[in-house]
Scaffold this motif. Structure first.
Motif, PDB file in Angstrom:
ATOM      1  N   GLN A 194       3.547  -4.986  -0.544  1.00  0.00           N
ATOM      2  CA  GLN A 194       2.809  -6.064   0.109  1.00  0.00           C
ATOM      3  C   GLN A 194       2.509  -5.753   1.574  1.00  0.00           C
ATOM      4  N   SER A 195       3.331  -4.907   2.168  1.00  0.00           N
ATOM      5  CA  SER A 195       3.157  -4.586   3.587  1.00  0.00           C
ATOM      6  C   SER A 195       2.514  -3.218   3.810  1.00  0.00           C
ATOM      7  N   LYS A 196       2.086  -2.546   2.729  1.00  0.00           N
ATOM      8  CA  LYS A 196       1.522  -1.207   2.857  1.00  0.00           C
ATOM      9  C   LYS A 196       0.054  -1.194   2.430  1.00  0.00           C
ATOM     10  N   PHE A 197      -0.698  -0.308   3.072  1.00  0.00           N
ATOM     11  CA  PHE A 197      -2.120  -0.189   2.778  1.00  0.00           C
ATOM     12  C   PHE A 197      -2.538   1.272   2.564  1.00  0.00           C
ATOM     13  N   ASN A 231      -4.111  -4.725   0.141  1.00  0.00           N
ATOM     14  CA  ASN A 231      -2.805  -4.085   0.313  1.00  0.00           C
ATOM     15  C   ASN A 231      -2.370  -3.450  -1.002  1.00  0.00           C
TER      16      ASN A 231
END
Length: 251
Positions: A194-197, A231
C-alpha cells in the motif's frame, strides 16, 4: 490393545512433527553505521508471507532452508537473502542494507491561472480520466481508461476477450501467478504494498518484470494513468482480478 496403540502413537508423533514450522530471526541494520532499521519489510518469496522489523531492527519470519527472504525499506537498496542451514543452526543474523543516494532533480511547477469565470476555470483544471464500468452479473468493474466513444466497447472487450489473449502472460508462469492469492491474504504484505509504487516487491514475488505487469494491466483494459500512478496494492488487486477471469475463460 497396547500393540494397537503403539503404532497409532508413532503415527500421531510424525504428523505433529511434520506440522512444526521453522522460524528464522535476525536484525536489520544500516550498513553505514549499524543503526537498527525499524519497519523494514521482509517477504518470504517462497512461502509468500511477510514480517516487519521492530524498533531495534529485530525480526522473525517463518522460513525453511533455501527459502529466499526479500528485504526492502524506503531509501535503501532492496536485497535478497537465502536461508541456510547455518542460519538455522546458529540463530540470529545481521542483515545490512545500503542506503541509496537520491539526487533531487529540478521540478518545474506550472500553476493553474484562475480567471474567476467558472466556465473557463473548469476547463483549465486537469482531470484524471479514469472511468470504470460496472456490468450486471460481474462483481468487478472495468476501467475504460479514457472518455471516448469506444471506451465502453473497450471495457466490454476485456470481459469477452478470448482466453488466449492473456495466455502469453498468465499461461507462461501459472505457478507464479497463483502467488497472487497468497499475497492478498497476508496483511503485512498488503500493508507493505500500500505504501510502495515501484513494483519491486511484486516483481520479486511473482518472478516477472515490469513490462509483464504493465502488459497484464493493458490487456485487462486499465488506463495508462492507472498503470503509472496506482500503488502496488492496487496493482496487486487489479492483476489478481484479471487472473481469476483468465482462469474462468481458460476452462
Amino acid at each position: 490393545m497396547k500393540k494397537f496403540l503403539a503404532p497409532l502413537f508413532l503415527l500421531f508423533s510424525f504428523v505433529v512433527f511434520g506440522q512444526e514450522t521453522t522460524v528464522v530471526s535476525g536484525k536489520v541494520l544500516n550498513a553505514a553505521n549499524d543503526v537498527p532499521i525499524e519497519n523494514a519489510h521482509i517477504v518470504n518469496l517462497n512461502q509468500v508471507i511477510g514480517a516487519v522489523s521492530a524498533e531495534d531492527g529485530h525480526f522473525k519470519i517463518q522460513a525453511e532452508v533455501n527459502d529466499t527472504l526479500y528485504f526492502s525499506y524506503l531509501g535503501f537498496k532492496s536485497i535478497r537473502v537465502r536461508v541456510t542451514n547455518d542460519w538455522l543452526k546458529y540463530g540470529e543474523v545481521k542483515v545490512k542494507m545500503t542506503e541509496l543516494g537520491i539526487a533531487l532533480e529540478e521540478v518545474v511547477v506550472s500553476p493553474i491561472q484562475l480567471t474567476g469565470y467558472l466556465e473557463i476555470d473548469a476547463k483549465n483544471i486537469p482531470i484524471y480520466e479514469n472511468y470504470r464500468y460496472s456490468i450486471s452479473g460481474l462483481n468487478q468493474g472495468y476501467e475504460g481508461g479514457e472518455y471516448s466513444p469506444n471506451a465502453l466497447s473497450r471495457a466490454l472487450g476485456a470481459v469477452f476477450n478470448p482466453a488466449d489473449a492473456l495466455y502469453n502472460i498468465f499461461g507462461r508462469q501459472p505457478k507464479q501467478m497463483k502467488k497472487l492469492r497468497e499475497m492478498k491474504q497476508d496483511d503485512k504484505i498488503r500493508n507493505l504494498l500500500q505504501s510502495k509504487f515501484d513494483r519491486q516487491t511484486l516483481m520479486a514475488v511473482l518472478g516477472i518484470n515490469r513490462m509483464d505487469i504493465d502488459e497484464v494491466l493493458r490487456r485487462c483494459n486499465y488506463s495508462t494513468d492507472f498503470i503509472n500512478n496506482a500503488n502496488d496494492l492496487q496493482i496487486l488487486d487489479a492483476m489478481s482480478g484479471c487472473y481469476e477471469e483468465y482462469k474462468v475463460l481458460n476452462r
